[in-house]
Design a protein around this motif. Structure first.
Motif, PDB file in Angstrom:
ATOM      1  N   TYR A 117      20.462 -20.503 -11.976  1.00 40.23           N
ATOM      2  CA  TYR A 117      18.730 -19.698 -12.589  1.00 40.23           C
ATOM      3  C   TYR A 117      17.756 -20.372 -13.079  1.00 40.23           C
ATOM      4  CZ  TYR A 117      17.928 -18.473 -18.111  1.00 40.23           C
ATOM      5  OH  TYR A 117      17.307 -18.554 -19.031  1.00 40.23           O
ATOM      6  N   ASP A 118      16.879 -19.545 -13.109  1.00 47.59           N
ATOM      7  CA  ASP A 118      14.944 -20.700 -13.686  1.00 47.59           C
ATOM      8  C   ASP A 118      14.871 -21.200 -14.560  1.00 47.59           C
ATOM      9  OD1 ASP A 118      12.394 -20.634 -13.288  1.00 47.59           O
ATOM     10  OD2 ASP A 118      12.001 -18.921 -13.540  1.00 47.59           O
ATOM     11  N   CYS A 119      15.007 -22.463 -14.732  1.00 50.79           N
ATOM     12  CA  CYS A 119      14.628 -23.497 -15.549  1.00 50.79           C
ATOM     13  C   CYS A 119      13.355 -23.555 -15.734  1.00 50.79           C
ATOM     14  CB  CYS A 119      15.829 -24.503 -15.905  1.00 50.79           C
ATOM     15  SG  CYS A 119      17.540 -23.574 -15.412  1.00 50.79           S
ATOM     16  N   ARG A 120      12.922 -23.114 -15.307  1.00 53.84           N
ATOM     17  CA  ARG A 120      11.150 -23.768 -15.109  1.00 53.84           C
ATOM     18  C   ARG A 120      10.790 -22.808 -16.858  1.00 53.84           C
ATOM     19  NH1 ARG A 120       9.294 -20.455  -9.660  1.00 53.84           N
ATOM     20  NH2 ARG A 120      10.148 -19.052 -10.852  1.00 53.84           N
ATOM     21  N   GLY A 121       9.704 -24.314 -17.462  1.00 52.79           N
ATOM     22  CA  GLY A 121       9.415 -23.570 -18.555  1.00 52.79           C
ATOM     23  C   GLY A 121       9.825 -24.672 -20.140  1.00 52.79           C
ATOM     24  N   ILE A 122      11.028 -24.696 -19.317  1.00 56.39           N
ATOM     25  CA  ILE A 122      12.565 -25.638 -19.747  1.00 56.39           C
ATOM     26  C   ILE A 122      11.956 -26.974 -20.515  1.00 56.39           C
ATOM     27  CG2 ILE A 122      14.901 -26.382 -20.534  1.00 56.39           C
ATOM     28  CD1 ILE A 122      15.684 -23.210 -19.417  1.00 56.39           C
ATOM     29  N   PRO A 123      12.142 -27.559 -21.731  1.00 56.36           N
ATOM     30  CA  PRO A 123      11.884 -29.456 -21.527  1.00 56.36           C
ATOM     31  C   PRO A 123      12.562 -29.899 -20.885  1.00 56.36           C
ATOM     32  CG  PRO A 123      11.922 -28.248 -24.133  1.00 56.36           C
ATOM     33  CD  PRO A 123      12.464 -26.808 -22.872  1.00 56.36           C
TER      34      PRO A 123
END
Length: 143
Positions: A117-123
């Motif tokens: 899963y694309d977790c870029r941008g999640i703290p």
């Protein structure tokens, strides 16, 4: 798994090459035997009694490259070429290395190493919202 598959494959290749020059085996009192010879591992039963224990010897270089099943009267044996288990061990090791590299790349680029899963941008430090896996080494960085 990665290291074990690679090591087992290398050991089996060395035994495969070494078995072209000689043989070693073991037999029990009932006539059952197992040996490594001519690039293969063979097992069977002999119709005549032979002394139990280890046996071995040398002969000119000769290799068998394929499976063999022989039966003559009550004497029979099955031989499997050593390149087969060596190849399977190396393939398992390579598959484990490949999965590890894919997980490392996913984590490095901001994707969850577990589910992708694309977790870029999640703290940073938060778990994956898709599968709940813990944070990766560089999770949360926006590039």
């Amino acid at each position: 798994m990665k290291e074990a598959g690679a090591l087992l494959g290398v050991v089996l290749v060395a035994v495969w090459i070494g078995s072209a020059h000689g043989y070693v085996g073991w037999r029990n009192a009932n006539g059952y035997w197992i040996s490594v010879n001519r690039g293969r591992i063979a097992a069977g039963q002999r119709d005549r009694a032979a002394p139990p224990g280890w046996f071995g010897g040398r002969y000119p270089m000769d290799m068998c490259w394929w499976f063999d099943w022989t039966k003559r009267g009550s004497w029979r044996f099955l031989a499997v070429p050593l390149w087969v288990p060596a190849g399977l061990a190396m393939a398992a090791g390579a598959a484990a290395w490949r999965l590890d590299v894919l997980a490392w790349r996913r984590a490095r680029t901001g994707y969850c190493p577990q589910c992708g899963y694309d977790c870029r941008g999640i703290p940073a430090g938060s778990p994956c919202p898709e599968c709940g896996a813990g944070p990766g080494p560089i999770r949360g960085s926006v590039s």
